[in-house]
Design a protein around this motif. Structure first.
Motif, PDB file in Angstrom:
ATOM      1  N   ALA A 273      -4.567   1.982  -7.578  1.00 45.22           N
ATOM      2  CA  ALA A 273      -5.347   1.104  -8.457  1.00 45.22           C
ATOM      3  C   ALA A 273      -4.492   0.591  -9.616  1.00 45.22           C
ATOM      4  O   ALA A 273      -4.575  -0.585  -9.997  1.00 45.22           O
ATOM      5  N   CYS A 274      -3.647   1.467 -10.168  1.00 43.33           N
ATOM      6  CA  CYS A 274      -2.781   1.065 -11.278  1.00 43.33           C
ATOM      7  C   CYS A 274      -1.750   0.035 -10.833  1.00 43.33           C
ATOM      8  O   CYS A 274      -1.532  -0.971 -11.508  1.00 43.33           O
ATOM      9  N   ILE A 275      -1.119   0.272  -9.687  1.00 46.64           N
ATOM     10  CA  ILE A 275      -0.102  -0.662  -9.187  1.00 46.64           C
ATOM     11  C   ILE A 275      -0.719  -2.027  -8.894  1.00 46.64           C
ATOM     12  O   ILE A 275      -0.144  -3.068  -9.215  1.00 46.64           O
TER      13      ILE A 275
ATOM     14  N   ARG B  70       0.828  -1.197   0.000  1.00 51.77           N
ATOM     15  CA  ARG B  70       0.000   0.000   0.000  1.00 51.77           C
ATOM     16  C   ARG B  70       0.869   1.256   0.000  1.00 51.77           C
ATOM     17  O   ARG B  70       1.863   1.326   0.724  1.00 51.77           O
ATOM     18  N   LEU B  71       0.486   2.211  -0.824  1.00 50.91           N
ATOM     19  CA  LEU B  71       1.201   3.484  -0.854  1.00 50.91           C
ATOM     20  C   LEU B  71       1.009   4.228   0.466  1.00 50.91           C
ATOM     21  O   LEU B  71      -0.089   4.207   1.039  1.00 50.91           O
ATOM     22  N   GLN B  72       2.054   4.862   0.933  1.00 50.53           N
ATOM     23  CA  GLN B  72       1.933   5.701   2.112  1.00 50.53           C
ATOM     24  C   GLN B  72       1.303   7.045   1.730  1.00 50.53           C
ATOM     25  O   GLN B  72       1.277   7.418   0.551  1.00 50.53           O
ATOM     26  N   THR B  73       0.788   7.749   2.717  1.00 52.43           N
ATOM     27  CA  THR B  73       0.144   9.034   2.464  1.00 52.43           C
ATOM     28  C   THR B  73       1.096   9.975   1.725  1.00 52.43           C
ATOM     29  O   THR B  73       2.233  10.172   2.142  1.00 52.43           O
ATOM     30  N   PHE B  74       0.622  10.527   0.615  1.00 52.67           N
ATOM     31  CA  PHE B  74       1.459  11.410  -0.181  1.00 52.67           C
ATOM     32  C   PHE B  74       1.673  12.741   0.539  1.00 52.67           C
ATOM     33  O   PHE B  74       0.732  13.331   1.076  1.00 52.67           O
ATOM     34  N   LYS B  75       2.899  13.215   0.493  1.00 56.02           N
ATOM     35  CA  LYS B  75       3.197  14.552   1.003  1.00 56.02           C
ATOM     36  C   LYS B  75       2.741  15.590  -0.025  1.00 56.02           C
ATOM     37  O   LYS B  75       2.642  15.298  -1.223  1.00 56.02           O
ATOM     38  N   LYS B  76       2.503  16.795   0.424  1.00 57.67           N
ATOM     39  CA  LYS B  76       1.836  17.790  -0.424  1.00 57.67           C
ATOM     40  C   LYS B  76       2.776  18.561  -1.353  1.00 57.67           C
ATOM     41  O   LYS B  76       2.307  19.241  -2.273  1.00 57.67           O
TER      42      LYS B  76
END
Length: 240
Positions: A228-230, A156-162
Protein backbone atom coordinates in the motif's frame (compact mmCIF):
# COMPACT_ATOMS: atom_id res chain seq x y z
CA UNK A 1 27.15 10.84 -24.01
CA UNK A 2 25.94 11.84 -20.54
CA UNK A 3 24.88 8.25 -19.90
CA UNK A 4 28.36 6.89 -20.73
CA UNK A 5 30.07 9.60 -18.67
CA UNK A 6 27.93 8.71 -15.68
CA UNK A 7 28.73 5.03 -15.99
CA UNK A 8 32.45 5.83 -16.13
CA UNK A 9 32.28 8.10 -13.07
CA UNK A 10 30.23 5.50 -11.22
CA UNK A 11 32.82 2.80 -11.96
CA UNK A 12 35.63 5.05 -10.71
CA UNK A 13 33.62 5.88 -7.58
CA UNK A 14 32.89 2.20 -6.95
CA UNK A 15 36.57 1.26 -7.15
CA UNK A 16 37.66 4.22 -5.01
CA UNK A 17 35.14 3.38 -2.28
CA UNK A 18 36.19 -0.26 -2.46
CA UNK A 19 39.82 0.61 -1.81
CA UNK A 20 39.05 3.09 0.98
CA UNK A 21 36.56 0.68 2.51
CA UNK A 22 39.05 -2.19 2.48
CA UNK A 23 41.55 -0.05 4.39
CA UNK A 24 38.89 0.79 6.98
CA UNK A 25 37.72 -2.81 7.15
CA UNK A 26 41.20 -4.23 7.61
CA UNK A 27 41.88 -1.77 10.42
CA UNK A 28 38.65 -2.68 12.24
CA UNK A 29 37.34 -5.94 10.76
CA UNK A 30 33.72 -6.92 11.48
CA UNK A 31 33.08 -3.75 13.49
CA UNK A 32 29.33 -3.37 14.01
CA UNK A 33 29.28 0.08 12.37
CA UNK A 34 31.38 -0.81 9.31
CA UNK A 35 28.36 -1.50 7.11
CA UNK A 36 26.86 1.93 7.78
CA UNK A 37 30.17 3.63 7.00
CA UNK A 38 30.62 1.66 3.77
CA UNK A 39 27.05 2.39 2.70
CA UNK A 40 27.48 6.11 3.35
CA UNK A 41 30.68 6.11 1.30
CA UNK A 42 28.88 4.40 -1.58
CA UNK A 43 25.90 6.73 -1.40
CA UNK A 44 27.94 9.91 -0.87
CA UNK A 45 28.39 10.84 -4.52
CA UNK A 46 26.35 8.27 -6.42
CA UNK A 47 23.08 10.16 -6.37
CA UNK A 48 24.81 13.27 -7.70
CA UNK A 49 26.69 11.32 -10.35
CA UNK A 50 23.47 9.72 -11.59
CA UNK A 51 21.32 12.83 -11.21
CA UNK A 52 18.78 11.13 -8.94
CA UNK A 53 16.76 13.21 -6.50
CA UNK A 54 15.99 11.27 -3.32
CA UNK A 55 13.26 12.26 -0.89
CA UNK A 56 13.51 10.26 2.32
CA UNK A 57 11.19 10.05 5.31
CA UNK A 58 13.02 7.63 7.58
CA UNK A 59 12.60 9.06 11.07
CA UNK A 60 11.49 5.70 12.59
CA UNK A 61 14.93 4.24 11.74
CA UNK A 62 16.61 6.79 14.00
CA UNK A 63 14.00 7.16 16.71
CA UNK A 64 14.37 3.65 18.13
CA UNK A 65 17.62 2.48 19.73
CA UNK A 66 19.47 -0.20 17.70
CA UNK A 67 18.01 -3.68 17.92
CA UNK A 68 15.26 -4.10 15.34
CA UNK A 69 14.67 -5.78 11.99
CA UNK A 70 14.35 -3.65 8.85
CA UNK A 71 12.52 -5.19 5.90
CA UNK A 72 12.69 -3.43 2.53
CA UNK A 73 11.72 -4.02 -1.08
CA UNK A 74 14.64 -4.70 -3.41
CA UNK A 75 14.70 -3.54 -7.04
CA UNK A 76 18.32 -3.31 -8.11
CA UNK A 77 21.88 -2.88 -6.90
CA UNK A 78 21.19 0.87 -6.77
CA UNK A 79 19.22 0.35 -3.56
CA UNK A 80 22.45 0.45 -1.57
CA UNK A 81 23.52 3.76 -3.12
CA UNK A 82 20.11 5.36 -2.64
CA UNK A 83 19.76 4.27 1.00
CA UNK A 84 23.41 4.67 1.99
CA UNK A 85 23.20 7.93 3.92
CA UNK A 86 20.03 6.91 5.78
CA UNK A 87 21.20 3.66 7.39
CA UNK A 88 21.13 3.90 11.19
CA UNK A 89 24.11 3.06 13.46
CA UNK A 90 24.78 -0.56 14.39
CA UNK A 91 22.97 -1.92 11.35
CA UNK A 92 24.14 -4.94 9.36
CA UNK A 93 22.43 -6.78 6.54
CA UNK A 94 21.82 -10.32 5.39
CA UNK A 95 22.86 -11.73 2.03
CA UNK A 96 23.71 -14.92 0.23
CA UNK A 97 27.11 -16.46 0.90
CA UNK A 98 28.30 -16.09 -2.70
CA UNK A 99 28.31 -12.28 -2.32
CA UNK A 100 31.68 -12.33 -0.61
CA UNK A 101 33.39 -13.41 -3.85
CA UNK A 102 32.35 -10.25 -5.72
CA UNK A 103 35.45 -8.09 -6.29
CA UNK A 104 35.77 -5.29 -3.71
CA UNK A 105 32.07 -5.17 -2.78
CA UNK A 106 32.04 -8.75 -1.53
CA UNK A 107 35.06 -8.22 0.67
CA UNK A 108 33.50 -5.07 2.16
CA UNK A 109 30.27 -6.97 2.78
CA UNK A 110 32.21 -9.63 4.67
CA UNK A 111 34.40 -7.17 6.63
CA UNK A 112 31.26 -5.21 7.49
CA UNK A 113 30.13 -8.04 9.73
CA UNK A 114 27.07 -8.77 7.62
CA UNK A 115 25.32 -12.13 7.84
CA UNK A 116 26.14 -14.52 4.99
CA UNK A 117 23.69 -17.37 4.45
CA UNK A 118 24.15 -20.51 2.40
CA UNK A 119 20.61 -20.95 1.09
CA UNK A 120 21.41 -24.41 -0.25
CA UNK A 121 22.12 -25.66 3.29
CA UNK A 122 18.96 -25.45 5.43
CA UNK A 123 20.77 -26.42 8.64
CA UNK A 124 23.44 -23.73 8.25
CA UNK A 125 20.79 -21.16 7.30
CA UNK A 126 18.81 -21.92 10.47
CA UNK A 127 21.97 -21.63 12.57
CA UNK A 128 22.69 -18.23 11.03
CA UNK A 129 19.14 -17.07 11.81
CA UNK A 130 19.47 -18.24 15.42
CA UNK A 131 22.82 -16.45 15.83
CA UNK A 132 21.35 -13.27 14.35
CA UNK A 133 18.34 -13.45 16.68
CA UNK A 134 20.72 -13.52 19.66
CA UNK A 135 22.64 -10.53 18.30
CA UNK A 136 19.38 -8.60 17.93
CA UNK A 137 18.34 -9.35 21.48
CA UNK A 138 21.68 -9.18 23.29
CA UNK A 139 24.04 -6.98 21.27
CA UNK A 140 21.66 -4.17 20.27
CA UNK A 141 22.34 -4.68 16.59
CA UNK A 142 19.77 -4.06 13.86
CA UNK A 143 19.59 -6.14 10.71
CA UNK A 144 18.44 -5.16 7.22
CA UNK A 145 16.68 -7.85 5.18
CA UNK A 146 15.10 -8.03 1.72
CA UNK A 147 12.23 -10.43 2.54
CA UNK A 148 11.41 -11.16 -1.11
CA UNK A 149 14.77 -12.91 -1.31
CA UNK A 150 15.62 -11.53 -4.74
CA UNK A 151 15.45 -8.40 -6.89
CA UNK A 152 11.96 -7.52 -8.08
CA UNK A 153 11.34 -4.87 -10.74
CA UNK A 154 7.61 -5.57 -10.98
CA UNK A 155 4.72 -3.58 -9.49
CA UNK A 156 3.71 -6.25 -6.97
CA UNK A 157 5.79 -7.50 -4.07
CA UNK A 158 6.59 -11.19 -4.14
CA UNK A 159 5.60 -13.40 -1.22
CA UNK A 160 7.78 -12.54 1.76
CA UNK A 161 10.02 -15.27 3.12
CA UNK A 162 9.66 -15.96 6.83
CA UNK A 163 13.30 -15.62 7.98
CA UNK A 164 13.27 -11.93 8.92
CA UNK A 165 10.00 -12.24 10.81
CA UNK A 166 11.11 -15.39 12.60
CA UNK A 167 14.23 -13.58 13.81
CA UNK A 168 12.19 -10.62 15.05
CA UNK A 169 9.74 -12.87 16.92
CA UNK A 170 12.51 -15.00 18.43
CA UNK A 171 14.34 -11.89 19.65
CA UNK A 172 11.16 -10.03 20.64
CA UNK A 173 12.23 -6.92 18.70
CA UNK A 174 10.18 -4.63 16.46
CA UNK A 175 10.09 -4.68 12.67
CA UNK A 176 10.45 -1.46 10.66
CA UNK A 177 9.27 -1.70 7.03
CA UNK A 178 11.13 0.53 4.56
CA UNK A 179 9.54 1.25 1.18
CA UNK A 180 11.37 2.50 -1.90
CA UNK A 181 9.30 3.84 -4.78
CA UNK A 182 9.45 1.94 -8.05
CA UNK A 183 12.34 3.39 -10.03
CA UNK A 184 13.79 0.37 -11.87
CA UNK A 185 13.33 0.90 -15.58
CA UNK A 186 12.12 4.49 -15.22
CA UNK A 187 15.36 6.39 -14.60
CA UNK A 188 16.62 8.38 -17.59
CA UNK A 189 20.37 8.54 -17.13
CA UNK A 190 20.86 10.50 -20.34
CA UNK A 191 19.13 13.51 -18.70
CA UNK A 192 20.63 15.91 -16.16
CA UNK A 193 17.86 15.00 -13.74
CA UNK A 194 17.34 11.31 -14.33
CA UNK A 195 14.44 10.86 -11.93
CA UNK A 196 13.17 11.02 -8.37
CA UNK A 197 13.12 8.24 -5.80
CA UNK A 198 11.10 8.34 -2.60
CA UNK A 199 11.96 6.35 0.51
CA UNK A 200 9.66 5.97 3.47
CA UNK A 201 10.07 4.08 6.73
CA UNK A 202 6.79 2.96 8.26
CA UNK A 203 5.97 2.85 11.94
CA UNK A 204 7.48 -0.08 13.88
CA UNK A 205 5.50 -3.31 14.16
CA UNK A 206 5.75 -4.80 17.65
CA UNK A 207 6.46 -8.53 18.03
CA UNK A 208 6.42 -8.90 21.81
CA UNK A 209 4.07 -11.69 22.84
CA UNK A 210 4.09 -13.31 19.40
CA UNK A 211 5.23 -16.87 18.74
CA UNK A 212 6.42 -18.73 15.66
CA UNK A 213 2.80 -19.60 14.95
CA UNK A 214 2.27 -15.90 14.22
CA UNK A 215 5.20 -15.52 11.81
CA UNK A 216 3.33 -16.14 8.55
CA UNK A 217 0.50 -13.75 9.50
CA UNK A 218 3.09 -11.17 10.53
CA UNK A 219 4.86 -11.45 7.18
CA UNK A 220 1.58 -11.08 5.31
CA UNK A 221 0.60 -8.04 7.38
CA UNK A 222 3.93 -6.38 6.65
CA UNK A 223 3.68 -7.16 2.94
CA UNK A 224 0.20 -5.59 2.73
CA UNK A 225 1.38 -2.44 4.48
CA UNK A 226 4.43 -2.11 2.27
CA UNK A 227 2.48 -2.72 -0.94
CA UNK A 228 0.00 0.00 0.00
CA UNK A 229 2.86 2.39 0.83
CA UNK A 230 4.74 1.69 -2.41
CA UNK A 231 1.57 2.19 -4.44
CA UNK A 232 1.04 5.49 -2.61
CA UNK A 233 4.59 6.64 -3.28
CA UNK A 234 4.10 5.85 -6.94
CA UNK A 235 0.88 7.87 -7.07
CA UNK A 236 2.75 10.84 -5.59
CA UNK A 237 5.71 10.57 -7.97
CA UNK A 238 6.13 13.49 -10.38
CA UNK A 239 5.63 12.90 -14.09
CA UNK A 240 8.84 12.10 -15.87
Amino acid sequence: MLYLLRLLLLAVHFVAVGIIGLLIGLCRPFHVDNTRRFARLYGLATRHILGIHVRAEVEPLHRLPPGYVIVANHQSNLDLFLMGRHIAPRTVSMGKKSLKWLPLFGQLFWLGGNVLIDRSNAYQAQRALATTSRALAEQHTSIWVFPEGTRNRGPRLQTFKKGAFQMAVDAGVPIIPVCISRYAGSLRLNRWVSGQVRIKALQPIATSGLTRKDVRALAEQCQRQMQACIDGLQDQAPDR
